[in-house]
Structures are given as C-alpha cells and as structure tokens.
Design a protein around this motif. Structure first.
Motif, PDB file in Angstrom:
ATOM      1  N   ASP A   1       0.842  -1.192   0.000  1.00  0.00           N
ATOM      2  CA  ASP A   1       0.000   0.000   0.000  1.00  0.00           C
ATOM      3  C   ASP A   1       0.878   1.244   0.000  1.00  0.00           C
ATOM      4  O   ASP A   1       2.036   1.192   0.441  1.00  0.00           O
ATOM      5  CB  ASP A   1      -0.876   0.033   1.255  1.00  0.00           C
ATOM      6  CG  ASP A   1      -1.869  -1.115   1.308  1.00  0.00           C
ATOM      7  OD1 ASP A   1      -2.397  -1.494   0.248  1.00  0.00           O
ATOM      8  OD2 ASP A   1      -2.118  -1.615   2.421  1.00  0.00           O
ATOM      9  N   ASP A   2       0.313   2.362  -0.436  1.00  0.00           N
ATOM     10  CA  ASP A   2       1.045   3.624  -0.363  1.00  0.00           C
ATOM     11  C   ASP A   2       1.453   3.924   1.074  1.00  0.00           C
ATOM     12  O   ASP A   2       2.489   4.530   1.314  1.00  0.00           O
ATOM     13  CB  ASP A   2       0.206   4.774  -0.927  1.00  0.00           C
ATOM     14  CG  ASP A   2       0.034   4.689  -2.440  1.00  0.00           C
ATOM     15  OD1 ASP A   2       0.727   3.874  -3.087  1.00  0.00           O
ATOM     16  OD2 ASP A   2      -0.806   5.448  -2.963  1.00  0.00           O
TER      17      ASP A   2
ATOM     18  N   ASP B   1       2.719   1.973   3.067  1.00  0.00           N
ATOM     19  CA  ASP B   1       3.923   1.195   3.387  1.00  0.00           C
ATOM     20  C   ASP B   1       5.207   1.917   2.980  1.00  0.00           C
ATOM     21  O   ASP B   1       6.293   1.350   3.092  1.00  0.00           O
ATOM     22  CB  ASP B   1       3.868  -0.174   2.699  1.00  0.00           C
ATOM     23  CG  ASP B   1       2.781  -1.063   3.258  1.00  0.00           C
ATOM     24  OD1 ASP B   1       2.575  -1.061   4.489  1.00  0.00           O
ATOM     25  OD2 ASP B   1       2.121  -1.772   2.458  1.00  0.00           O
ATOM     26  N   GLN B   2       5.082   3.144   2.521  1.00  0.00           N
ATOM     27  CA  GLN B   2       6.235   3.888   2.010  1.00  0.00           C
ATOM     28  C   GLN B   2       7.388   3.947   3.014  1.00  0.00           C
ATOM     29  O   GLN B   2       8.536   3.681   2.654  1.00  0.00           O
ATOM     30  CB  GLN B   2       5.807   5.300   1.620  1.00  0.00           C
ATOM     31  CG  GLN B   2       6.938   6.167   1.118  1.00  0.00           C
ATOM     32  CD  GLN B   2       6.437   7.541   0.673  1.00  0.00           C
ATOM     33  OE1 GLN B   2       5.262   7.742   0.425  1.00  0.00           O
ATOM     34  NE2 GLN B   2       7.348   8.476   0.579  1.00  0.00           N
ATOM     35  N   ASP B   3       7.099   4.272   4.265  1.00  0.00           N
ATOM     36  CA  ASP B   3       8.176   4.358   5.255  1.00  0.00           C
ATOM     37  C   ASP B   3       8.833   3.003   5.492  1.00  0.00           C
ATOM     38  O   ASP B   3      10.055   2.907   5.609  1.00  0.00           O
ATOM     39  CB  ASP B   3       7.655   4.929   6.573  1.00  0.00           C
ATOM     40  CG  ASP B   3       7.319   6.413   6.481  1.00  0.00           C
ATOM     41  OD1 ASP B   3       7.781   7.086   5.531  1.00  0.00           O
ATOM     42  OD2 ASP B   3       6.588   6.897   7.369  1.00  0.00           O
ATOM     43  N   LEU B   4       8.034   1.947   5.553  1.00  0.00           N
ATOM     44  CA  LEU B   4       8.582   0.601   5.743  1.00  0.00           C
ATOM     45  C   LEU B   4       9.450   0.197   4.558  1.00  0.00           C
ATOM     46  O   LEU B   4      10.552  -0.335   4.743  1.00  0.00           O
ATOM     47  CB  LEU B   4       7.449  -0.418   5.934  1.00  0.00           C
ATOM     48  CG  LEU B   4       7.875  -1.889   6.011  1.00  0.00           C
ATOM     49  CD1 LEU B   4       8.854  -2.123   7.152  1.00  0.00           C
ATOM     50  CD2 LEU B   4       6.645  -2.778   6.130  1.00  0.00           C
ATOM     51  N   LEU B   5       8.988   0.473   3.349  1.00  0.00           N
ATOM     52  CA  LEU B   5       9.773   0.113   2.161  1.00  0.00           C
ATOM     53  C   LEU B   5      11.102   0.861   2.150  1.00  0.00           C
ATOM     54  O   LEU B   5      12.148   0.274   1.828  1.00  0.00           O
ATOM     55  CB  LEU B   5       8.971   0.395   0.892  1.00  0.00           C
ATOM     56  CG  LEU B   5       7.681  -0.409   0.735  1.00  0.00           C
ATOM     57  CD1 LEU B   5       6.924   0.036  -0.507  1.00  0.00           C
ATOM     58  CD2 LEU B   5       7.936  -1.893   0.719  1.00  0.00           C
ATOM     59  N   GLY B   6      11.090   2.132   2.505  1.00  0.00           N
ATOM     60  CA  GLY B   6      12.334   2.894   2.613  1.00  0.00           C
ATOM     61  C   GLY B   6      13.239   2.317   3.679  1.00  0.00           C
ATOM     62  O   GLY B   6      14.457   2.210   3.486  1.00  0.00           O
ATOM     63  N   HIS B   7      12.654   1.898   4.794  1.00  0.00           N
ATOM     64  CA  HIS B   7      13.432   1.300   5.881  1.00  0.00           C
ATOM     65  C   HIS B   7      14.132   0.021   5.422  1.00  0.00           C
ATOM     66  O   HIS B   7      15.284  -0.227   5.790  1.00  0.00           O
ATOM     67  CB  HIS B   7      12.526   1.018   7.084  1.00  0.00           C
ATOM     68  CG  HIS B   7      13.235   0.440   8.247  1.00  0.00           C
ATOM     69  ND1 HIS B   7      14.068   1.180   9.063  1.00  0.00           N
ATOM     70  CD2 HIS B   7      13.270  -0.828   8.733  1.00  0.00           C
ATOM     71  CE1 HIS B   7      14.577   0.401  10.003  1.00  0.00           C
ATOM     72  NE2 HIS B   7      14.115  -0.825   9.820  1.00  0.00           N
ATOM     73  N   LEU B   8      13.439  -0.779   4.595  1.00  0.00           N
ATOM     74  CA  LEU B   8      14.053  -2.013   4.095  1.00  0.00           C
ATOM     75  C   LEU B   8      15.297  -1.702   3.265  1.00  0.00           C
ATOM     76  O   LEU B   8      16.334  -2.371   3.405  1.00  0.00           O
ATOM     77  CB  LEU B   8      13.054  -2.813   3.260  1.00  0.00           C
ATOM     78  CG  LEU B   8      11.813  -3.330   3.977  1.00  0.00           C
ATOM     79  CD1 LEU B   8      10.895  -4.044   2.991  1.00  0.00           C
ATOM     80  CD2 LEU B   8      12.170  -4.230   5.145  1.00  0.00           C
ATOM     81  N   LEU B   9      15.217  -0.686   2.409  1.00  0.00           N
ATOM     82  CA  LEU B   9      16.376  -0.336   1.575  1.00  0.00           C
ATOM     83  C   LEU B   9      17.505   0.265   2.403  1.00  0.00           C
ATOM     84  O   LEU B   9      18.678  -0.061   2.180  1.00  0.00           O
ATOM     85  CB  LEU B   9      15.959   0.618   0.463  1.00  0.00           C
ATOM     86  CG  LEU B   9      15.074   0.004  -0.618  1.00  0.00           C
ATOM     87  CD1 LEU B   9      14.723   1.048  -1.669  1.00  0.00           C
ATOM     88  CD2 LEU B   9      15.727  -1.199  -1.263  1.00  0.00           C
TER      89      LEU B   9
END
Length: 128
Positions: A68-69, A71-79
């Motif tokens: 979902d949009d 999830d942006q912070d989580l996706l950035g955290h993964l990278l």
C-alpha cells in the motif's frame, strides 16, 4: 541452482503463513544478521552468491506490487537497512546488488516481500 528457484516460483502461492513468518516468529531457526521492530535480516538457505542475505519486513506484505502507499516508510526502511548491512560488511568497496522478485515471472518463490542482498562476486548484466 537458479533454475530450481524459477521452478519453485512457478508453483508458489500467496496463501497461508509463509516460511518467512515462521522464521520471524522463531519457529524455524535462521542465522539473523540484524533485527529491529520493522524487519529482520538473515542468510538465505539457498545462496546465489558468496554472501546472500534477505531483508524481510515483519509486516507480511505478499509482494511489492501488493504494498500500500501507506507502506512507504517501511519500504524505505528495508532499503536503508539493506544498505547499512552491506556497508557494515564492507561491500561498499567491492559492490553489491539488491533484488526484489515480484510474482511468478519475477521468480518470487516466497510470497512475503523481501530484499535480496547479493555480494562477494562479480555480478552479471543483464541480470534476468
């Protein structure tokens, strides 16, 4: 070995608890390299490079395309976590590759979003 992963992806499905959820819940042992409240990092059991780590969010997102949009912070955290782990292992000197597989044609064999960190050898191009 890589063809076996593609074959597994052809038969994988996104229903039910995943292998990664069992690893996160410590029902299945894994060699953790890093963990925090949002993700875990552990060694891949079927490495495709001398170093092959997986960055897996604790939140069970089945695929990048299903995120979902919000999830942006989580996706950035993964990278950022992938980068920090790679730098901590000294791969800024030699290089590394990050990979996210999505869906059957993307060779995704576990339907829990994860980032592969591959390092320790010269990568090929094109990758697919």
């Amino acid at each position: 070995m890589a063809n076996r992963e593609v074959e597994k992806a052809q038969h994988a499905h996104p229903e039910g608890e995943t292998l990664f959820e069992k690893i996160i819940n410590k029902e299945i042992p894994a060699e953790f390299v890093y963990e925090d409240e949002q993700c875990v990092v552990f060694h891949d059991v079927n490495p495709q490079a001398p170093t092959h780590l997986l960055v897996v969010p604790r939140k069970p997102i089945p695929q990048l395309s299903k995120a979902d949009d919000g999830d942006q912070d989580l996706l950035g955290h993964l990278l950022i976590t992938a980068r920090n782990v790679a730098l901590g292992k000294g791969f800024d000197r030699t290089g590394f590759r990050l990979v996210i597989n999505d869906g059957r044609h993307g060779a995704q064999s576990v339907y829990h979003l994860h980032v592969h960190i591959l390092a320790g050898r010269q990568m090929k191009w094109p990758p697919g």
